[in-house]
Design a protein around this motif. Structure first.
Motif, PDB file in Angstrom:
ATOM      1  N   TRP A 139      -1.619 -71.738 -51.231  1.00  0.00           N
ATOM      2  CA  TRP A 139      -1.965 -72.857 -52.121  1.00  0.00           C
ATOM      3  C   TRP A 139      -1.251 -74.080 -51.564  1.00  0.00           C
ATOM      4  CZ3 TRP A 139      -4.885 -74.543 -56.014  1.00  0.00           C
ATOM      5  CH2 TRP A 139      -4.417 -75.570 -56.841  1.00  0.00           C
ATOM      6  N   ASP A 140      -1.977 -75.138 -51.258  1.00  0.00           N
ATOM      7  CA  ASP A 140      -1.321 -76.282 -50.614  1.00  0.00           C
ATOM      8  C   ASP A 140      -0.910 -77.370 -51.609  1.00  0.00           C
ATOM      9  OD1 ASP A 140      -3.573 -77.816 -51.219  1.00  0.00           O
ATOM     10  OD2 ASP A 140      -3.748 -78.645 -49.206  1.00  0.00           O
ATOM     11  N   GLY A 141      -0.989 -77.038 -52.878  1.00  0.00           N
ATOM     12  CA  GLY A 141      -0.641 -78.015 -53.909  1.00  0.00           C
ATOM     13  C   GLY A 141      -1.889 -78.571 -54.580  1.00  0.00           C
ATOM     14  N   GLN A 142      -3.032 -78.377 -53.937  1.00  0.00           N
ATOM     15  CA  GLN A 142      -4.291 -78.882 -54.493  1.00  0.00           C
ATOM     16  C   GLN A 142      -5.450 -77.914 -54.252  1.00  0.00           C
ATOM     17  OE1 GLN A 142      -4.301 -82.119 -55.883  1.00  0.00           O
ATOM     18  NE2 GLN A 142      -6.366 -81.774 -56.671  1.00  0.00           N
ATOM     19  N   GLU A 143      -5.372 -77.199 -53.132  1.00  0.00           N
ATOM     20  CA  GLU A 143      -6.481 -76.319 -52.760  1.00  0.00           C
ATOM     21  C   GLU A 143      -5.980 -74.941 -52.351  1.00  0.00           C
ATOM     22  OE1 GLU A 143      -7.959 -80.432 -51.054  1.00  0.00           O
ATOM     23  OE2 GLU A 143      -6.308 -79.202 -50.401  1.00  0.00           O
ATOM     24  N   GLU A 167      -2.684 -67.238 -56.084  1.00  0.00           N
ATOM     25  CA  GLU A 167      -2.552 -68.592 -55.517  1.00  0.00           C
ATOM     26  C   GLU A 167      -2.864 -69.660 -56.560  1.00  0.00           C
ATOM     27  OE1 GLU A 167      -1.049 -68.994 -52.905  1.00  0.00           O
ATOM     28  OE2 GLU A 167      -1.134 -66.948 -52.183  1.00  0.00           O
ATOM     29  N   HIS A 170      -0.112 -70.445 -58.888  1.00  0.00           N
ATOM     30  CA  HIS A 170       0.897 -71.387 -58.397  1.00  0.00           C
ATOM     31  C   HIS A 170       0.561 -72.804 -58.883  1.00  0.00           C
ATOM     32  CE1 HIS A 170       3.523 -68.927 -56.032  1.00  0.00           C
ATOM     33  NE2 HIS A 170       2.570 -68.490 -55.232  1.00  0.00           N
ATOM     34  N   GLU A 174       2.814 -75.116 -61.277  1.00  0.00           N
ATOM     35  CA  GLU A 174       3.154 -76.486 -60.858  1.00  0.00           C
ATOM     36  C   GLU A 174       2.844 -77.486 -61.976  1.00  0.00           C
ATOM     37  OE1 GLU A 174       4.684 -76.392 -57.984  1.00  0.00           O
ATOM     38  OE2 GLU A 174       5.293 -78.446 -58.387  1.00  0.00           O
ATOM     39  N   LEU A 179       8.431 -74.691 -61.525  1.00  0.00           N
ATOM     40  CA  LEU A 179       9.577 -73.915 -61.032  1.00  0.00           C
ATOM     41  C   LEU A 179       9.861 -74.182 -59.558  1.00  0.00           C
ATOM     42  CD1 LEU A 179       8.624 -70.599 -62.810  1.00  0.00           C
ATOM     43  CD2 LEU A 179      10.827 -71.738 -63.085  1.00  0.00           C
ATOM     44  N   TYR A 181      10.875 -73.811 -55.793  1.00  0.00           N
ATOM     45  CA  TYR A 181      10.474 -72.678 -54.957  1.00  0.00           C
ATOM     46  C   TYR A 181      11.610 -72.197 -54.068  1.00  0.00           C
ATOM     47  CZ  TYR A 181       6.806 -69.840 -52.774  1.00  0.00           C
ATOM     48  OH  TYR A 181       6.006 -68.805 -52.348  1.00  0.00           O
ATOM     49  N   ASN A 189       8.720 -68.031 -59.910  1.00  0.00           N
ATOM     50  CA  ASN A 189       7.453 -68.684 -59.580  1.00  0.00           C
ATOM     51  C   ASN A 189       6.507 -67.658 -58.936  1.00  0.00           C
ATOM     52  OD1 ASN A 189       5.440 -70.307 -58.329  1.00  0.00           O
ATOM     53  ND2 ASN A 189       6.835 -72.042 -58.192  1.00  0.00           N
ATOM     54  N   GLU A 190       7.014 -66.919 -57.959  1.00  0.00           N
ATOM     55  CA  GLU A 190       6.201 -65.891 -57.301  1.00  0.00           C
ATOM     56  C   GLU A 190       5.784 -64.797 -58.295  1.00  0.00           C
ATOM     57  OE1 GLU A 190       4.710 -65.008 -54.406  1.00  0.00           O
ATOM     58  OE2 GLU A 190       4.935 -67.137 -54.020  1.00  0.00           O
TER      59      GLU A 190
ATOM     60  N   GLN B  11       2.050 -64.828 -48.063  1.00  0.00           N
ATOM     61  CA  GLN B  11       1.865 -63.735 -49.020  1.00  0.00           C
ATOM     62  C   GLN B  11       2.545 -62.463 -48.530  1.00  0.00           C
ATOM     63  OE1 GLN B  11       0.415 -62.623 -51.769  1.00  0.00           O
ATOM     64  NE2 GLN B  11      -0.602 -64.415 -52.607  1.00  0.00           N
ATOM     65  N   ARG B  53       0.998 -83.537 -46.877  1.00  0.00           N
ATOM     66  CA  ARG B  53       0.257 -84.350 -47.856  1.00  0.00           C
ATOM     67  C   ARG B  53       0.890 -84.280 -49.229  1.00  0.00           C
ATOM     68  NH1 ARG B  53      -4.947 -83.944 -49.492  1.00  0.00           N
ATOM     69  NH2 ARG B  53      -4.837 -81.686 -49.417  1.00  0.00           N
ATOM     70  N   ARG B  54       1.364 -83.111 -49.588  1.00  0.00           N
ATOM     71  CA  ARG B  54       2.002 -82.948 -50.904  1.00  0.00           C
ATOM     72  C   ARG B  54       3.350 -82.293 -50.673  1.00  0.00           C
ATOM     73  NH1 ARG B  54      -3.218 -81.471 -51.050  1.00  0.00           N
ATOM     74  NH2 ARG B  54      -4.576 -82.877 -52.202  1.00  0.00           N
ATOM     75  N   GLN B  57       5.010 -78.928 -52.251  1.00  0.00           N
ATOM     76  CA  GLN B  57       4.109 -78.291 -53.222  1.00  0.00           C
ATOM     77  C   GLN B  57       3.377 -77.073 -52.671  1.00  0.00           C
ATOM     78  OE1 GLN B  57       1.529 -80.759 -55.616  1.00  0.00           O
ATOM     79  NE2 GLN B  57       2.986 -82.433 -55.576  1.00  0.00           N
ATOM     80  N   ALA B  58       3.425 -76.861 -51.366  1.00  0.00           N
ATOM     81  CA  ALA B  58       2.712 -75.712 -50.796  1.00  0.00           C
ATOM     82  C   ALA B  58       3.408 -74.424 -51.215  1.00  0.00           C
ATOM     83  CB  ALA B  58       2.675 -75.829 -49.283  1.00  0.00           C
ATOM     84  N   ARG B  59       2.617 -73.435 -51.567  1.00  0.00           N
ATOM     85  CA  ARG B  59       3.146 -72.134 -51.968  1.00  0.00           C
ATOM     86  C   ARG B  59       2.485 -71.054 -51.127  1.00  0.00           C
ATOM     87  NH1 ARG B  59       6.296 -75.084 -53.611  1.00  0.00           N
ATOM     88  NH2 ARG B  59       6.718 -75.693 -55.759  1.00  0.00           N
ATOM     89  N   ASP B  60       3.310 -70.155 -50.599  1.00  0.00           N
ATOM     90  CA  ASP B  60       2.845 -69.050 -49.773  1.00  0.00           C
ATOM     91  C   ASP B  60       2.360 -69.503 -48.396  1.00  0.00           C
ATOM     92  OD1 ASP B  60       3.340 -66.956 -51.618  1.00  0.00           O
ATOM     93  OD2 ASP B  60       1.540 -67.521 -52.716  1.00  0.00           O
ATOM     94  N   THR B  82       1.032 -76.382 -43.307  1.00  0.00           N
ATOM     95  CA  THR B  82       0.653 -77.662 -43.912  1.00  0.00           C
ATOM     96  C   THR B  82       1.171 -78.871 -43.133  1.00  0.00           C
ATOM     97  OG1 THR B  82       2.571 -77.490 -45.363  1.00  0.00           O
ATOM     98  CG2 THR B  82       0.461 -76.739 -46.250  1.00  0.00           C
TER      99      THR B  82
END
Lengths: 407, 102
Positions: A139-143, A167, A170, A174, A179, A181, A189-190, B11, B53-54, B57-60, B82
Motif C-alpha cells: 500500500w503506497d499511502g493511496q493505492e 493492504e 493499512h 492511516e 499508528l 510504523y 498496525n500490521e 508482506q 510521493r507520500r 505512508q507506504a506500508r509493506d 516507492t
C-alpha cells in the motif's frame, strides 16, 4: 463510447473534466476520469491524477480502477485496464484485484457502515503486474500494488483476498489511528491489517471463527514450497518451516517478543514479526465469543482502532478493547470476559480489569459508565499519569533525603 | 566486480529476514552481460532516489540494498519500491532476471 472518450481527450479542458467528475451520469464521470488519467499518463505526471483525487473521491463511494504496470516499477507508466462499470477483462490478475477491492469495500460498508478507506468514498486503485518477479503486495499511502511473484517461491499476490484486504486496512488505519510504523505501534498496525484481512475473507466465505483457517496469504506460495501461509493468527510461529527460509519467527506470547533494530533491515523493529501477539489475541477473542469474527469481536477491534492514536502500544490497545467490549456489550459481559482472557493468554494483563489493583480505578469516574473521566481521558491513561507522578514524587523524596543533614 | 542484492520488508518480511543476500560475480558472466552490469551499476550509482510521493505512508513496501565491490572501490545503494530511481530499477530488474537463471 470510444469516440466520446477520444473527443474528451482532445478538446476538454481540465476544469470541465473536474466538473464532469461530479456528474450524476456514470458514463460521463467515467469518461472524464479516463481522460484525466490518460492525460496524466501522457504527461508522465502522477501529480495530475492526484490533484483530481479529491474531486473524484467525494461522490464515488469506493469506485474501483485497475491499472497494469506491464512489469515496470513505475506507476506513472501503468495503463488503465478496468474501471467500475467495465465487464471482466482478459487479464485474470486485473479481475482478481478488481473483485478483491470490491469485496473489501463491501465488507466495510455492510459490516461497519464505513464508506471506503477514508469513510468518504475514497476511490480504490489497484496496480497489477508491478516489477519483475515481484514477491509482494503493498500500500503506497493511496493505492494498492501487486506483484506477480517469482514463480519459484511466490505466485501472483492478487490470488489472496486476505492479503489484498490487509493492504487496504493499512489505508483504514492511516485514516483513523495513524499508528506509527515501527516497534509496537507498527506491529499493531500490521496486526490490524491481518485482523481485517482475515475478517474480509471469512465474511466472503461466510465462515465462523471456528471454521476459519486464520491463515494470512495461504495462496501466495507456489505448490512446491512447503509453507501454509505467510502468517498464522491462530498459531503464530507455525505458518512455515522449511529448508529454504526456515521457521516462521512470529511470537505468540509477550514473553517471546522479538527485539529487532528500528530500521528497514530490522523490519522497523519487527512489525511483521511481533504482530503475531495481537493477532492471536484477536483469534482467541473471536473463538472465545463464538460465531462470526466480524460481529462482536470485529466491532470491538474496529472501535478500538478508532479510539487509538499514533503511538498506541500493545498494553493500551488491550486496555481499549476491554473498555470497548464493556461499552458495546456491558461490563462483565461474556464478550468482555473473552477479551480479557485472550489478552491474558498472550501475556498482556488488561489494566482496569477486576481482580487486580486496577479494580480500584474502575470506581474513580463515579456516575460515568463509559470509562471516561473527562475530555476523553481513559482510566488506564489516568492511572499511568498518576504512576508517573508518583515516581517523580519518590525521586524528589530521595533527593531531599540525600540533601537533608544526617544527625 | 561483485554485486550483492539484499531484500528487506514487504508482506514476506519474516521470510526476507531469513533469506541470505544473493550475489552476482561479474567475472563469472559472459563478456556482454558483464558489460551490461557495469553500465547499469555506473548509472545507478549516480542516480538519486526519487522523492517519495507520500513520505512515511507506504506500508509493506520492500527496500533493497545493492552492494558493489570492485578493485579499489565499493558502493552501497539503498532504495525502496516507492523511491527507486529508473536507473536503480533497471539494475534491480537485471539482477533479479540474472539470479532467476541460476
Amino acid at each position: 463510447m470510444t469516440t466520446a472518450r477520444r473527443c474528451l481527450n482532445c478538446v476538454t479542458p481540465p476544469y470541465i473534466l473536474k466538473k464532469l467528475l461530479e456528474s450524476g451520469e456514470e458514463d460521463i464521470r467515467q469518461a472524464a476520469l479516463n481522460t484525466l488519467v490518460s492525460t496524466a499518463q501522457l504527461r508522465g505526471g502522477r501529480a495530475v491524477r492526484a490533484s483530481f483525487a479529491g474531486a473524484a473521491a467525494a461522490p464515488v463511494n469506493g469506485r474501483r480502477t485497475i491499472f497494469d504496470c506491464h512489469n515496470s516499477t513505475s506507476l506513472q507508466l501503468a495503463a488503465l485496464v478496468r474501471s467500475e462499470s467495465d465487464p471482466p477483462v482478459a487479464d485474470a490478475s486485473a479481475n482478481r484485484a478488481f473483485d478483491g477491492l470490491g469485496a473489501t469495500r463491501d465488507f466495510y460498508k455492510k459490516v461497519f457502515d464505513r464508506n471506503s478507506i477514508d469513510n468518504r468514498g475514497m476511490r480504490l486503485q489497484g496496480y497489477v503486474h508491478f516489477g519483475t518477479r515481484y514477491n509482494n503486495a503493498f500500500w503506497d499511502g493511496q493505492e494498492m500494488v501487486f506483484g506477480d511473484g517469482d514463480g519459484r517461491i511466490f505466485t501472483d499476490f492478487t490470488g489472496s483476498l486476505d492479503v489484498m484486504a490487509h493492504e487496504l486496512a493499512h489505508g483504514v488505519t492511516e485514516h483513523t489511528a495513524g499508528l506509527e510504523y515501527h516497534n509496537q505501534s507498527g506491529a499493531l498496525n500490521e496486526s490490524l491489517s491481518d485482523v481485517f484481512g482475515a475478517m474480509v475473507k471469512q465474511w466472503t466465505l461466510h465462515q465462523t471463527a471456528a471454521e476459519a483457517d486464520w491463515l494470512i496469504g495461504a495462496e501466495v506460495f507456489t505448490p512446491g514450497i512447503k509453507a501454509d501461509a505467510l502468517r498464522s493468527m491462530k498459531a503464530p510461529g507455525t505458518a512455515f518451516d522449511n529448508e529454504l527460509f526456515g521457521k516462521d519467527p512470529q511470537p505468540a506470547h509477550m514473553s517471546h517478543y522479538v527485539r529487532l533494530p528500528d530500521t528497514e533491515q530490522g523490519d522497523f523493529g519487527g512489525v511483521h514479526i511481533n504482530s503475531g501477539i495481537p493477532n492471536r489475541a484477536f483469534y482467541l477473542t473471536a473463538v472465545g465469543i463464538g460465531g462470526y469474527a466480524w460481529d462482536a469481536p470485529g466491532h470491538i477491534w474496529y472501535e478500538s482502532l478508532k479510539a487509538s492514536s499514533a503511538q498506541t502500544q500493545f498494553q493500551e490497545f488491550a486496555d481499549t478493547t476491554y473498555l470497548k467490549a464493556g461499552q458495546l456489550h456491558g461490563a462483565g459481559s461474556a464478550e468482555q470476559q473473552a477479551v480479557l482472557a485472550a489478552w491474558s493468554e498472550v501475556g498482556i494483563r488488561v489494566s482496569g480489569a477486576p481482580g487486580g489493583a486496577e479494580a480500584l480505578w474502575e470506581r474513580v469516574p463515579a456516575g460515568r459508565g463509559d470509562g471516561l473521566v473527562h475530555d476523553g481521558t481513559t482510566i488506564p491513561a489516568l492511572k499511568r499519569q498518576i504512576e508517573a507522578l508518583s515516581a517523580q514524587v519518590n525521586a524528589l523524596a530521595e533527593g531531599v533525603s540525600v540533601l537533608t543533614p544526617k544527625p | 566486480m561483485k554485486v550483492t542484492l539484499a531484500t528487506h520488508g514487504g508482506q514476506a518480511a519474516a521470510i526476507n529476514l531469513r533469506l541470505p543476500p544473493r550475489v552476482v560475480d561479474a567475472e563469472a558472466l559472459p563478456e556482454q552481460a558483464a558489460r551490461e552490469l557495469a553500465e547499469l551499476v555506473e548509472a545507478a550509482k549516480t542516480a538519486p532516489a526519487a522523492k517519495e510521493r507520500r513520505p512515511g505512508q507506504a506500508r509493506d513496501a520492500m527496500s533493497y540494498t545493492i552492494t558493489v565491490e570492485d578493485v579499489g572501490w565499493s558502493a552501497v545503494l539503498n532504495q525502496s519500491d516507492t523511491t527507486m530511481s529508473p536507473a536503480f530499477a533497471a539494475l534491480l530488474t537485471w539482477l533479479q532476471r540474472r539470479l532467476a537463471m541460476e
